[in-house]
Motif scaffolding. Sequence first.
Motif, PDB file in Angstrom:
ATOM      1  N   ILE A  14       4.330  27.921  71.403  1.00 12.77           N
ATOM      2  CA  ILE A  14       3.012  27.944  71.281  1.00 12.77           C
ATOM      3  C   ILE A  14       2.558  29.395  71.730  1.00 12.77           C
ATOM      4  CG2 ILE A  14       3.063  25.664  70.770  1.00 12.77           C
ATOM      5  CD1 ILE A  14       1.198  25.989  73.017  1.00 12.77           C
ATOM      6  N   ARG A  15       3.526  30.369  73.265  1.00 15.27           N
ATOM      7  CA  ARG A  15       2.869  30.999  73.893  1.00 15.27           C
ATOM      8  C   ARG A  15       2.677  32.625  72.727  1.00 15.27           C
ATOM      9  NH1 ARG A  15       3.656  32.330  79.661  1.00 15.27           N
ATOM     10  NH2 ARG A  15       2.595  34.161  79.617  1.00 15.27           N
ATOM     11  N   PRO A  16       3.780  33.095  72.140  1.00 13.00           N
ATOM     12  CA  PRO A  16       3.532  34.054  70.479  1.00 13.00           C
ATOM     13  C   PRO A  16       2.084  34.629  70.188  1.00 13.00           C
ATOM     14  CG  PRO A  16       5.840  33.431  70.949  1.00 13.00           C
ATOM     15  CD  PRO A  16       5.442  32.161  71.504  1.00 13.00           C
ATOM     16  N   ASP A  17       1.884  32.622  69.779  1.00 16.75           N
ATOM     17  CA  ASP A  17       0.611  32.551  68.691  1.00 16.75           C
ATOM     18  C   ASP A  17      -0.771  32.244  69.682  1.00 16.75           C
ATOM     19  OD1 ASP A  17      -0.975  32.116  66.948  1.00 16.75           O
ATOM     20  OD2 ASP A  17      -0.605  29.757  66.774  1.00 16.75           O
ATOM     21  N   LEU A  18      -0.768  31.866  71.255  1.00 13.00           N
ATOM     22  CA  LEU A  18      -2.106  32.383  71.868  1.00 13.00           C
ATOM     23  C   LEU A  18      -2.119  33.494  72.255  1.00 13.00           C
ATOM     24  CD1 LEU A  18      -1.560  28.943  73.735  1.00 13.00           C
ATOM     25  CD2 LEU A  18      -3.219  29.606  72.775  1.00 13.00           C
ATOM     26  N   GLU A  19      -0.621  34.686  72.957  1.00 11.82           N
ATOM     27  CA  GLU A  19      -0.800  35.507  72.916  1.00 11.82           C
ATOM     28  C   GLU A  19      -2.005  36.877  71.356  1.00 11.82           C
ATOM     29  OE1 GLU A  19       3.347  36.824  74.450  1.00 11.82           O
ATOM     30  OE2 GLU A  19       2.683  36.201  76.476  1.00 11.82           O
ATOM     31  N   ALA A  20      -0.858  36.350  70.538  1.00 11.23           N
ATOM     32  CA  ALA A  20      -1.697  36.410  69.344  1.00 11.23           C
ATOM     33  C   ALA A  20      -3.025  36.325  69.373  1.00 11.23           C
ATOM     34  CB  ALA A  20      -1.092  36.350  68.127  1.00 11.23           C
ATOM     35  N   ARG A  21      -3.956  35.862  69.634  1.00 10.02           N
ATOM     36  CA  ARG A  21      -4.926  35.284  69.967  1.00 10.02           C
ATOM     37  C   ARG A  21      -6.321  36.068  70.964  1.00 10.02           C
ATOM     38  NH1 ARG A  21      -5.859  29.091  68.413  1.00 10.02           N
ATOM     39  NH2 ARG A  21      -4.314  28.812  67.186  1.00 10.02           N
ATOM     40  N   GLY A  22      -4.769  36.730  71.812  1.00 12.98           N
ATOM     41  CA  GLY A  22      -6.285  37.218  72.908  1.00 12.98           C
ATOM     42  C   GLY A  22      -5.842  36.746  74.813  1.00 12.98           C
ATOM     43  N   TYR A  23      -5.572  35.315  74.696  1.00 10.23           N
ATOM     44  CA  TYR A  23      -5.604  34.886  75.634  1.00 10.23           C
ATOM     45  C   TYR A  23      -4.959  34.617  76.929  1.00 10.23           C
ATOM     46  CZ  TYR A  23      -8.675  31.131  72.567  1.00 10.23           C
ATOM     47  OH  TYR A  23      -9.283  30.775  72.001  1.00 10.23           O
TER      48      TYR A  23
ATOM     49  N   ARG B 239     -11.996  33.760  78.704  1.00 16.69           N
ATOM     50  CA  ARG B 239     -11.238  32.272  78.319  1.00 16.69           C
ATOM     51  C   ARG B 239     -10.102  32.280  78.909  1.00 16.69           C
ATOM     52  NH1 ARG B 239     -16.212  31.457  75.768  1.00 16.69           N
ATOM     53  NH2 ARG B 239     -16.172  29.472  74.109  1.00 16.69           N
ATOM     54  N   ILE B 240      -9.150  31.655  79.507  1.00 18.88           N
ATOM     55  CA  ILE B 240      -7.361  31.510  80.508  1.00 18.88           C
ATOM     56  C   ILE B 240      -7.515  30.091  79.490  1.00 18.88           C
ATOM     57  CG2 ILE B 240      -6.414  31.112  82.288  1.00 18.88           C
ATOM     58  CD1 ILE B 240      -8.108  33.101  83.967  1.00 18.88           C
ATOM     59  N   VAL B 241      -6.603  30.186  79.377  1.00 20.17           N
ATOM     60  CA  VAL B 241      -5.074  28.878  78.411  1.00 20.17           C
ATOM     61  C   VAL B 241      -3.999  28.235  79.242  1.00 20.17           C
ATOM     62  CG1 VAL B 241      -3.714  28.116  77.154  1.00 20.17           C
ATOM     63  CG2 VAL B 241      -5.792  29.320  75.911  1.00 20.17           C
ATOM     64  N   VAL B 242      -4.539  27.316  80.172  1.00 16.12           N
ATOM     65  CA  VAL B 242      -2.902  26.887  81.321  1.00 16.12           C
ATOM     66  C   VAL B 242      -2.493  25.616  79.824  1.00 16.12           C
ATOM     67  CG1 VAL B 242      -3.093  25.617  83.126  1.00 16.12           C
ATOM     68  CG2 VAL B 242      -4.641  27.541  82.871  1.00 16.12           C
ATOM     69  N   LEU B 243      -1.220  26.038  80.279  1.00 12.97           N
ATOM     70  CA  LEU B 243       0.000  25.417  79.526  1.00 12.97           C
ATOM     71  C   LEU B 243       0.700  23.940  80.501  1.00 12.97           C
ATOM     72  CD1 LEU B 243       1.617  28.022  77.789  1.00 12.97           C
ATOM     73  CD2 LEU B 243      -0.254  26.353  76.721  1.00 12.97           C
TER      74      LEU B 243
END
Length: 478
Positions: free
Chosen positions: A296-305, A277-281
């Motif tokens: 929201i970037r820190p939260d997404l990075e914490a999930r491993g995205y 998976r990749i997340v595009v903001l």
Amino acid sequence: MTTFVDRVELHVAAGNGGHGCASVHREKFKPLGGPDGGNGGRGGDVILVVDQSVTTLLEYHHSPHRKATNGKPGEGGNRSGKDGSDLVLTVPDGTVVLDAKGNVLADLVGEGTTYIAAQGGRGGLGNAALASARRKAPGFALLGEPGQTGDVVLELKTVADVALVGFPSAGKSSLISVLSAAKPKIADYPFTTLVPNLGVVTAGATVYTIADVPGLIPGASQGKGLGLEFLRHVERCSVLVHVLDTATLESERDPLTDLDVIEAELREYGGLEDRPRIVVLNKVDIPDGQDLADMIRPDLEARGYRIFEVSAVSRHGLKELSFALAGIVAEARAAKPKQEATRIVIRPKAVDDAGFTVTLEEDGLYRVRGEKPERWVRQTDFNNDEAVGYLADRLNRLGVEDELMKAGARAGDGVAIGSEDDAVVFDWEPSMAAGAEMLGRRGEDHRLEAPRPAAQRRRDRDAERDEAEREFDEFNPF
């Protein structure tokens, strides 16, 4: 406006085989020149072929009934009938063929891949092919075999390397329009995209395809909205890209919730857990969008995205995203096992396989099932006594009568050859062997032969015992 159709039910019918011809050669001063009836032609097949230029199943949605042509009957003078023409149906790359119960019959991927959806019927043998040393003048021919008929379901699963998923109006269509040359319909209201859009992206030495999958919403995996219709289009992708709208105007939505909802729908659909998976903001060109992305970037990075901030309008971050996707696609392609050479698997029949079965049903009927006896029955003209006798001879030599005796059949018991829907039923007489032997002289015409010496008669009897009637398949390679 062109309509996109990715699932149709197709009713296919192959061509029937042509009937064999029963004919006797006639010319002046030679009134009985021997049998010269030709064989019937083979019925045409219905064949599905992958064509890269075809992108939808719309043609079969409007005309779902398709039939191949029949084989022509044989004629006198040893003239065989013409084979029926195959019906070739082009389908998009990634089409899956299923039966009426949902079982997968074929997965058509790659230009030129073919699948025979319905097999044409065999042509019947003419009396010239049925002639033998003993049966020199057959007065009958075999009927052509009916072609296969049935219903198949065609489902299109888009062949793409990258799938863009997200809520309606998240910016997927805009993103694919700037990453590739695709020109999807773009608007700021939900469900603008009603069909999967495909685009080709070139990043360095890697060329890959990217698909914009129509908007998913809560309950899509159960059929709500448009999601269920198009979730199948993400099954073949190498990487999933979550496109999150950081400039949404809906107060009850936020990017993290959108991500959780889409992941829940993908999980409910199943089979996509192993895809990276990749997340595009998206829409970070808007001030509020950039602020929300930073939050929201820190939260997404914490999930491993792995996260990319982009803007389809200003084209910010698109180059980095394009090359990152190219790297993942290249790794996925390299990890796939190389296709091995096609191997032919030979499965010989067991030495004790009789080629048919005899079962006693609850109503006292004995049912005979098997490829040969059922085919012989289909090709028998029951209006011709000689043809019926020929069928009796063949069944007797195959061992059907012996098996009926072992199963406990008695004179007058009902015997059915074939399935319940298409069977020939008759009252069995255990004297069939004697009758077949007595009728073994069917097709003889003593006017065609001169008196034979005793030694020749003995040789003929030995040849007859060893010949055991040439099987149907020897005369008809189809």
